[in-house]
Design an enzyme around this catalytic site. Structure first.
Site: not given
Ligand code: F6P
Length: 417
Positions: A222-223, A294, A360
């Site tokens: 994920r970020h 996302e 995401h």
């Protein structure tokens, strides 16, 4: 050709000599179709033979001149085909019949049975001329097969080669009067398609022509923590928080150490700021995919789970009851996300070089469910913590997972309001 109606059921019959990668192909295809939402199962004749007759049949059992054994093999193949067709009578959509099906007679029999039950039949022939690939496949899968348990390597190889020679003596490639078929030669160097129409067969063609058998990992993360993660808001296009930026730096150090500066690593992000900012310190121009954005939370975008529970209790409850199928008003469901990341999966399967996907939570759960062949109901609950990198290495018999955790560790609000 059968009448084009919605909801048709498909029998996919593999064709090819032993050690050509049929079982690997069947399993990957079943995983892919089930992930797309079409209940699919593999029916394997070799397994039935071992269950019925015990493992370790000598190569003579596969000699077409051996009449008793040929009749026995036909009975086993028929019994497994019965199971496949029975399964299609229920809610299933696709049955994959994993056997050599290397003679015209065998295939004519399958065609007659499929026609009698009004099923769409597609033959998928796997041809491989490259001795290096065949040898590698043989060593990787056959030597560890229960057929050769307790047999020394040299004797196992000699016996298996004799088994292949028996099949070669009777093998007939697919011809134009055999209906719908797909032939994949030398791992996709050449692909022939004959009378293949429709959505599911189209997905099968696209998937199988891109599928690589090379064992290589895919990296998912994920970020870094965003300003909205920090306060529990979902969706939007926020920037990274200071802790998120620290993660991005730590990730870049790790990637440089692990892959070296001149590696052929590809980096993919979504089109949202938080993933692009996470990729920035890597110094590699990322490929941006809208398909990796996302899950769209529609009218709930920008809210916290607590706010959704308080102001839209019916929506909150509907999502709690069936998180996979629930679609946010004017937004998306997990089911929608799977359909949209299908193209990312096809690209990932096509790549032979490493790829790092920075995306995401919901989107990565969908990708993970594909690689680990997990059922839809589990997908929305897969752990996908922030500041954690997953290395997934799919193989013929599963998917190995390695996790790397990064500082700073962060806690996130669960989706229970
Ligand atoms: O909170 C981060 C987030 O990526 C949201 O933007 C998204 O709506 C959510 O996670 C997806 O997780 P879940 O499906 O569990 O709500």
């Amino acid at each position: 050709m059968t009448r084009p109606r919605r909801g048709r059921k498909h029998l996919i019959a593999l064709v090819g000599l032993p050690a050509r990668g049929k079982t690997f192909t069947a399993r990957k295809l079943a995983g892919y179709l089930a992930w797309l939402g079409y209940p699919t199962r593999v029916f394997n004749v070799g397994e039935r033979r071992r269950e019925t007759l015990g493992p370790g049949q000598h190569h003579e059992f596969f000699d077409p001149a051996n009449r008793d054994a040929t009749a026995q093999r036909q009975r086993l193949a028929d019994a497994v085909l019965d199971d496949a067709l029975r399964w299609l009578r229920g809610d299933a959509r696709v049955a994959i019949y994993d056997a050599t099906n290397s003679t015209r007679e065998r295939r004519d029999g399958i065609r007659a049975r499929a026609a009698a039950e009004d099923r769409d039949l597609l033959f998928v022939e796997i041809v491989n001329h490259d001795p290096v690939v065949i040898e590698a496949n043989l060593r990787e899968t056959k030597l560890s097969s229960p057929d050769y348990a307790g047999v020394d390597e040299a004797s196992a190889l000699t016996d298996f080669r004799a088994r292949i020679a028996h099949y070669e003596s009777a093998y007939k490639t697919l011809r134009d009067d055999e209906g719908a078929w797909l032939r994949i030669v030398d791992r996709g160097r050449q692909v022939e398609i004959h009378e293949v129409w429709g959505w599911i067969p189209g997905r099968i063609v696209s998937f199988l022509t891109n599928l690589q058998v090379t064992r290589r990992p895919v990296w998912l993360t994920r970020h870094g923590e965003s300003l909205w993660n920090a306060v529990g808001r979902i969706g939007g296009d926020p920037e990274l928080s200071p802790r998120g930026r620290e993660f991005a730096e730590n990730l870049a150090c790790f990637v440089r150490r692990h892959f070296g500066r001149d590696s052929d690593l590809d980096v993919w992000t979504s089109t949202l700021r938080r993933t692009i900012e996470t990729a920035a310190p890597l110094g590699i121009e990322p490929g941006q995919w809208k398909a990796l954005d996302e899950i769209h939370a529609g009218v709930c975008d920008g809210m916290t789970y607590r706010e959704i529970a308080a102001t839209l209790p019916a929506e909150f409850e509907a999502r709690r009851r069936d998180k996979f199928s629930y679609r946010y008003p004017r937004g998306e469901s997990y089911q929608d996300v799977v359909q949209r990341v299908d193209r990312v999966i096809i690209e990932l399967e096509r790549y032979r070089t490493p790829v790092l996907v920075i995306a995401h939570r919901a989107v990565l759960r969908a990708l993970r469910a594909y690689f680990q062949q997990l059922p839809p109901a589990e997908t929305p609950f897969l752990p996908m913590p922030l500041h954690t990198l997953l290395q997934l290495t799919p193989s013929a018999y599963g998917c190995e997972e390695v996790r790397v955790e990064f500082e700073p560790r962060v806690e996130e609000s669960p989706d229970r309001g």
